[in-house]
Design a protein around this motif. Sequence first.
Motif, PDB file in Angstrom:
ATOM      1  N   PHE A 230       6.673   6.615  12.987  1.00 15.74           N
ATOM      2  CA  PHE A 230       5.751   5.882  13.846  1.00 15.74           C
ATOM      3  C   PHE A 230       6.304   5.767  15.267  1.00 15.74           C
ATOM      4  CE2 PHE A 230       2.810   2.676  15.112  1.00 15.74           C
ATOM      5  CZ  PHE A 230       3.528   1.688  15.776  1.00 15.74           C
TER       6      PHE A 230
ATOM      7  N   PHE B  95      -3.015   5.692  16.575  1.00  9.78           N
ATOM      8  CA  PHE B  95      -1.576   5.783  16.345  1.00  9.78           C
ATOM      9  C   PHE B  95      -1.045   7.115  16.876  1.00  9.78           C
ATOM     10  CE2 PHE B  95      -1.171   2.328  13.174  1.00  9.78           C
ATOM     11  CZ  PHE B  95      -2.503   2.147  12.833  1.00  9.78           C
TER      12      PHE B  95
ATOM     13  N   SER C 247      11.254  13.192   8.516  1.00  9.17           N
ATOM     14  CA  SER C 247       9.939  12.682   8.112  1.00  9.17           C
ATOM     15  C   SER C 247       9.127  12.287   9.341  1.00  9.17           C
ATOM     16  CB  SER C 247      10.115  11.447   7.220  1.00  9.17           C
ATOM     17  OG  SER C 247      11.006  11.677   6.162  1.00  9.17           O
TER      18      SER C 247
ATOM     19  N   TYR D 176       2.383   9.460  15.836  1.00  9.98           N
ATOM     20  CA  TYR D 176       3.548   9.674  15.000  1.00  9.98           C
ATOM     21  C   TYR D 176       4.282  10.913  15.507  1.00  9.98           C
ATOM     22  CZ  TYR D 176       1.919   6.353  11.449  1.00  9.98           C
ATOM     23  OH  TYR D 176       1.533   5.212  10.783  1.00  9.98           O
TER      24      TYR D 176
ATOM     25  N   TYR E 271       0.508   5.676  -0.181  1.00  7.74           N
ATOM     26  CA  TYR E 271      -0.433   6.754   0.097  1.00  7.74           C
ATOM     27  C   TYR E 271       0.152   8.099  -0.322  1.00  7.74           C
ATOM     28  CZ  TYR E 271      -1.572   3.227   3.719  1.00  7.74           C
ATOM     29  OH  TYR E 271      -1.858   2.071   4.396  1.00  7.74           O
TER      30      TYR E 271
ATOM     31  N   TYR F 268      -0.549  12.174   0.891  1.00  9.52           N
ATOM     32  CA  TYR F 268      -1.200  13.119   1.772  1.00  9.52           C
ATOM     33  C   TYR F 268      -0.821  14.535   1.347  1.00  9.52           C
ATOM     34  CZ  TYR F 268      -1.855   9.285   5.160  1.00  9.52           C
ATOM     35  OH  TYR F 268      -2.210   8.123   5.785  1.00  9.52           O
TER      36      TYR F 268
ATOM     37  N   THR G 287       0.835  -1.205   0.000  1.00  8.92           N
ATOM     38  CA  THR G 287       0.000   0.000   0.000  1.00  8.92           C
ATOM     39  C   THR G 287       0.870   1.256   0.000  1.00  8.92           C
ATOM     40  OG1 THR G 287      -1.622  -1.241   1.305  1.00  8.92           O
ATOM     41  CG2 THR G 287      -1.952   1.127   1.119  1.00  8.92           C
TER      42      THR G 287
ATOM     43  N   PHE H 230       6.809   7.203   6.197  1.00  9.31           N
ATOM     44  CA  PHE H 230       6.638   8.433   5.440  1.00  9.31           C
ATOM     45  C   PHE H 230       7.944   8.886   4.784  1.00  9.31           C
ATOM     46  CE2 PHE H 230       2.404  10.112   6.284  1.00  9.31           C
ATOM     47  CZ  PHE H 230       1.977   9.267   7.292  1.00  9.31           C
ATOM     48  N   GLY H 231       7.790   9.485   3.623  1.00  9.08           N
ATOM     49  CA  GLY H 231       8.904  10.139   2.979  1.00  9.08           C
ATOM     50  C   GLY H 231       9.083  11.551   3.508  1.00  9.08           C
ATOM     51  N   PRO H 232      10.128  12.237   3.051  1.00  7.42           N
ATOM     52  CA  PRO H 232      10.418  13.585   3.541  1.00  7.42           C
ATOM     53  C   PRO H 232       9.486  14.663   3.006  1.00  7.42           C
ATOM     54  CG  PRO H 232      11.969  12.978   1.830  1.00  7.42           C
ATOM     55  CD  PRO H 232      11.138  11.757   2.104  1.00  7.42           C
TER      56      PRO H 232
ATOM     57  N   LEU I  46      -5.362  12.821   3.820  1.00  5.53           N
ATOM     58  CA  LEU I  46      -5.225  11.749   2.840  1.00  5.53           C
ATOM     59  C   LEU I  46      -5.894  12.146   1.531  1.00  5.53           C
ATOM     60  CD1 LEU I  46      -4.352   8.768   2.274  1.00  5.53           C
ATOM     61  CD2 LEU I  46      -6.679   8.125   2.983  1.00  5.53           C
TER      62      LEU I  46
ATOM     63  N   GLU J 225       1.871   0.203  10.727  1.00  8.14           N
ATOM     64  CA  GLU J 225       2.306   1.583  10.665  1.00  8.14           C
ATOM     65  C   GLU J 225       2.716   1.971   9.257  1.00  8.14           C
ATOM     66  OE1 GLU J 225       3.567  -0.826  12.468  1.00  8.14           O
ATOM     67  OE2 GLU J 225       5.771  -0.847  12.432  1.00  8.14           O
ATOM     68  N   GLN J 226       2.573   3.259   8.986  1.00 10.55           N
ATOM     69  CA  GLN J 226       2.970   3.795   7.703  1.00 10.55           C
ATOM     70  C   GLN J 226       4.356   4.421   7.818  1.00 10.55           C
ATOM     71  OE1 GLN J 226      -0.114   6.274   5.955  1.00 10.55           O
ATOM     72  NE2 GLN J 226      -1.718   4.849   6.554  1.00 10.55           N
TER      73      GLN J 226
ATOM     74  N   SER K  60       2.868   1.181   3.512  1.00  9.70           N
ATOM     75  CA  SER K  60       2.682   0.230   4.601  1.00  9.70           C
ATOM     76  C   SER K  60       2.462  -1.144   3.995  1.00  9.70           C
ATOM     77  CB  SER K  60       1.504   0.624   5.496  1.00  9.70           C
ATOM     78  OG  SER K  60       0.279   0.405   4.821  1.00  9.70           O
TER      79      SER K  60
ATOM     80  N   PRO L 257      -2.209  16.474   8.282  1.00  9.26           N
ATOM     81  CA  PRO L 257      -2.053  15.823   6.963  1.00  9.26           C
ATOM     82  C   PRO L 257      -3.392  15.265   6.520  1.00  9.26           C
ATOM     83  CG  PRO L 257      -0.322  15.124   8.483  1.00  9.26           C
ATOM     84  CD  PRO L 257      -1.316  15.888   9.294  1.00  9.26           C
TER      85      PRO L 257
END
Lengths: 112, 114
Positions: B46, B34, B43, B36, A33, A35, A31, A103-105, A45, A100-101, A94, A43
Amino acid sequence: DTTVKQNPRYKLARVGKPVNLICSQTMNHDTMYWYQKKPNQAPKLLLFYYDKILNREADTFEKFQSSRPNNSFCSLYIGSAGLEYSAMYLCASSRGTVYEQYFGPGTRLTVL
Amino acid sequence: AQSVDQPDAHVTLSEGASLELRCSYSYSAAPYLFWYVQYPGQSLQFLLKYITGDTVVKGTKGFEAEFRKSNSSFNLKKSPAHWSDSAKYFCALEGPGGNNKLTFGQGTVLSVIP
């Protein structure tokens, strides 16, 4: 390697022009995503791919397109940028629901 | 509709104190919750999650959170706080049966003064 990469990190676009943002991950996550994050906001989605199936949020359905040519890459496409598209765009991945996801920068898009 | 509220935009405390960041949610069914964290220039990462079972969940970096169904809260805690905990913290909720859709709160900026 648990990193999500995004290109470019900064993007300047003109009103009415198209924008294409790229994301990649090598964790074999099913998966991915996208955002949108604006200053002092949560953030939000926009859409996600579960394997090859694209799910877009109802309120942004017509504003954003995406493609996922293979498991590792995912793009976000804006056909005609407007000033309101200026924001940070975050990509995440994920290995399914509940997990958990990562994330990129982010890509900071400025539309002028 | 689901929503997440983090009522404190900023929290400042001294190193060594106990920290508690508040998060409340609105959701009709059993949520997945969650936390974060985003350190300056980095970034989103989690920290921990609650899916089911024990209502106190432990995460990375010494953090824990308690799920309280009675008041729809999922507060983040750590004692003692360290200056390196200074960051922005986001609480998030995932919908029914894990539908991949994370709804985030607006975040709380934590400043820990050495």
